[in-house]
Motif scaffolding. Structure first.
Motif, PDB file in Angstrom:
ATOM      1  N   TYR A 240       0.941  -1.214  -0.035  1.00  0.00           N
ATOM      2  CA  TYR A 240      -0.023  -0.131   0.114  1.00  0.00           C
ATOM      3  C   TYR A 240       1.024   1.099  -0.008  1.00  0.00           C
ATOM      4  O   TYR A 240       0.391   2.288  -0.632  1.00  0.00           O
ATOM      5  CB  TYR A 240      -0.953   0.122   1.294  1.00  0.00           C
ATOM      6  CG  TYR A 240      -1.955  -0.834   1.110  1.00  0.00           C
ATOM      7  CD1 TYR A 240      -3.295   0.007   0.024  1.00  0.00           C
ATOM      8  CD2 TYR A 240      -2.510  -2.173   1.475  1.00  0.00           C
ATOM      9  CE1 TYR A 240      -4.358  -1.102  -0.336  1.00  0.00           C
ATOM     10  CE2 TYR A 240      -3.524  -2.792   1.330  1.00  0.00           C
ATOM     11  CZ  TYR A 240      -4.614  -2.235   0.383  1.00  0.00           C
ATOM     12  OH  TYR A 240      -5.491  -2.948   0.159  1.00  0.00           O
ATOM     13  N   PHE A 242       3.706   1.503  -1.661  1.00  0.00           N
ATOM     14  CA  PHE A 242       4.438   1.712  -2.753  1.00  0.00           C
ATOM     15  C   PHE A 242       3.322   1.572  -3.995  1.00  0.00           C
ATOM     16  O   PHE A 242       3.740   1.896  -5.256  1.00  0.00           O
ATOM     17  CB  PHE A 242       5.603   0.884  -3.185  1.00  0.00           C
ATOM     18  CG  PHE A 242       6.554   1.018  -1.939  1.00  0.00           C
ATOM     19  CD1 PHE A 242       7.494   2.370  -2.326  1.00  0.00           C
ATOM     20  CD2 PHE A 242       7.005  -0.042  -1.089  1.00  0.00           C
ATOM     21  CE1 PHE A 242       8.520   2.313  -1.208  1.00  0.00           C
ATOM     22  CE2 PHE A 242       8.045   0.513  -0.067  1.00  0.00           C
ATOM     23  CZ  PHE A 242       8.741   1.566  -0.136  1.00  0.00           C
ATOM     24  N   GLY A 243       2.014   1.379  -3.577  1.00  0.00           N
ATOM     25  CA  GLY A 243       1.312   0.912  -4.707  1.00  0.00           C
ATOM     26  C   GLY A 243       1.330   0.020  -5.601  1.00  0.00           C
ATOM     27  O   GLY A 243       1.092  -0.289  -6.911  1.00  0.00           O
ATOM     28  N   GLU A 247      -3.606  -0.007  -5.117  1.00  0.00           N
ATOM     29  CA  GLU A 247      -3.733   1.301  -5.324  1.00  0.00           C
ATOM     30  C   GLU A 247      -3.031   1.714  -4.200  1.00  0.00           C
ATOM     31  O   GLU A 247      -3.372   1.346  -2.999  1.00  0.00           O
ATOM     32  CB  GLU A 247      -5.165   1.998  -5.427  1.00  0.00           C
ATOM     33  CG  GLU A 247      -5.807   1.637  -6.548  1.00  0.00           C
ATOM     34  CD  GLU A 247      -7.233   2.617  -6.949  1.00  0.00           C
ATOM     35  OE1 GLU A 247      -7.208   3.674  -6.210  1.00  0.00           O
ATOM     36  OE2 GLU A 247      -7.924   2.365  -7.726  1.00  0.00           O
ATOM     37  N   GLN A 248      -2.087   2.921  -4.311  1.00  0.00           N
ATOM     38  CA  GLN A 248      -1.554   3.536  -3.356  1.00  0.00           C
ATOM     39  C   GLN A 248      -2.361   4.017  -2.180  1.00  0.00           C
ATOM     40  O   GLN A 248      -3.486   4.652  -2.364  1.00  0.00           O
ATOM     41  CB  GLN A 248      -0.630   4.532  -3.607  1.00  0.00           C
ATOM     42  CG  GLN A 248       0.562   4.884  -2.750  1.00  0.00           C
ATOM     43  CD  GLN A 248       1.497   5.909  -3.453  1.00  0.00           C
ATOM     44  OE1 GLN A 248       1.351   6.364  -4.208  1.00  0.00           O
ATOM     45  NE2 GLN A 248       2.768   5.932  -2.922  1.00  0.00           N
ATOM     46  N   ASP A 249      -2.133   3.765  -0.799  1.00  0.00           N
ATOM     47  CA  ASP A 249      -3.239   4.298   0.269  1.00  0.00           C
ATOM     48  C   ASP A 249      -2.208   4.150   1.550  1.00  0.00           C
ATOM     49  O   ASP A 249      -2.159   3.426   2.306  1.00  0.00           O
ATOM     50  CB  ASP A 249      -4.201   3.201   0.362  1.00  0.00           C
ATOM     51  CG  ASP A 249      -5.169   3.641   1.459  1.00  0.00           C
ATOM     52  OD1 ASP A 249      -4.910   4.405   2.252  1.00  0.00           O
ATOM     53  OD2 ASP A 249      -6.553   3.127   1.032  1.00  0.00           O
TER      54      ASP A 249
END
Length: 298
Positions: A240, A242-243, A247-249
């Motif tokens: 999360y 680095f996505g 999806e990056q979160d």
């Protein structure tokens, strides 16, 4: 004719109408009605029914319908084991192999576990595989371990399928074979084994022995993380951040990092990276972590 009638009368007296059978006991036990199972199984065990003796021993061992009492459990399990009941042999083997118990006796436990394994009990075969792998600090005999694990895996024993897959992955006791490893670990992952989910996710993510797919690999890692696996939780946090495959979160990343750290999988690098989040984001991540409840492992 008179003798036959007399014999029949004696038989009827010896087996009262409505007396519980071992099938009745098993039905009550499987339904979780341990009080009824205990009442019905005792006369059968006292009469020498092997299955009843084993079941009564297990109930005392596990505290089902009665206070847990290992000594009494052994009293009932031993005669059943002596008469060749593989499940009783396995249960006794586990007692003797418990290093935290004063009764610990490796040789006795190994002997009973071997008897149960040779009788074809998959759980015993799996444990023989672990013992041969050096689970008690002995020098590992991976060839022997693989042999026992293959026997258990062939019967669908999930942990054996996973551990055998690891041996194929590392080339221990069997030829190194990433494809065979991914197949076995994938089967165990499908059956809900968290460790297998973790390893299979890594294999799919990297494309080792199976077609590479970061998104699918990430989903397997998330499944393992949701079942409380701290290594998976740490890896999911990094995904999360680095996505990768998701999806990056950063908030979700911090949630998983908190959970992994709480379970003993601290990550100083992630801590440093996530320290840059706003106070609101940190509060949200903490709230998500506090609300987390691991999925029960079957």
């Amino acid at each position: 004719m008179k003798r036959t009638a007399a014999a029949l009368a004696l038989l009827l007296l010896a087996t009262p109408a409505g007396a519980a059978t071992i099938a009745d006991v098993q039905k009550a036990y499987d339904a979780g009605d341990f009080a009824t199972a205990l009442t019905e199984v005792k006369p059968l065990a006292e009469a020498g029914d092997v299955t009843a003796m084993r079941l009564l021993g297990l109930m005392y061992r596990q505290g089902q319908g009665v206070a847990a009492d290992t000594d009494t459990a052994i009293t009932w399990l031993k005669p059943a084991a002596d008469k060749g009941d593989a499940e009783a042999q396995y249960a006794l083997g586990l007692i003797w192999l418990n290093q935290k118990d004063a009764r610990y006796d490796y040789a006795k436990g190994l002997g009973l576990m071997r008897q149960a394994a040779e009788a074809g009990l998959a759980d015993a075969q799996y444990n023989m595989g672990l013992l041969a792998s050096g689970a008690f600090g002995d020098a590992p005999d991976y060839v022997n371990a693989a042999d026992w694990l293959q026997k258990a895996a062939a019967q669908g024993q999930v942990a054996a399928q996973y551990n055998l897959g690891v041996l194929y992955l590392e080339g221990q006791g069997v030829p190194k074979d990433p494809v065979k490893a991914a197949e076995l670990i994938g089967v165990a992952a499908d059956k809900g084994n968290p460790d297998a989910m973790l390893d299979y996710g890594v294999l799919v993510f990297r494309g080792e022995g199976v077609q590479q797919n970061e998104k699918i690999g990430a989903q397997w890692l998330i499944l393992a993380a949701k079942r409380g696996n701290p290594i998976a939780q740490n890896r999911v946090a990094r995904l999360y951040v680095f996505g990768k495959g998701v999806e990056q979160d950063p908030v979700e990343a911090m949630k998983w990092n908190i959970l992994a750290g709480k379970a003993g999988r601290a990550d100083a690098e992630l801590d440093s990276m996530l320290a840059k989040l706003t106070d609101a984001q940190k509060q949200e991540a903490q709230a998500r972590a506090d609300a987390f409840k691991p999925v029960a492992v079957k």
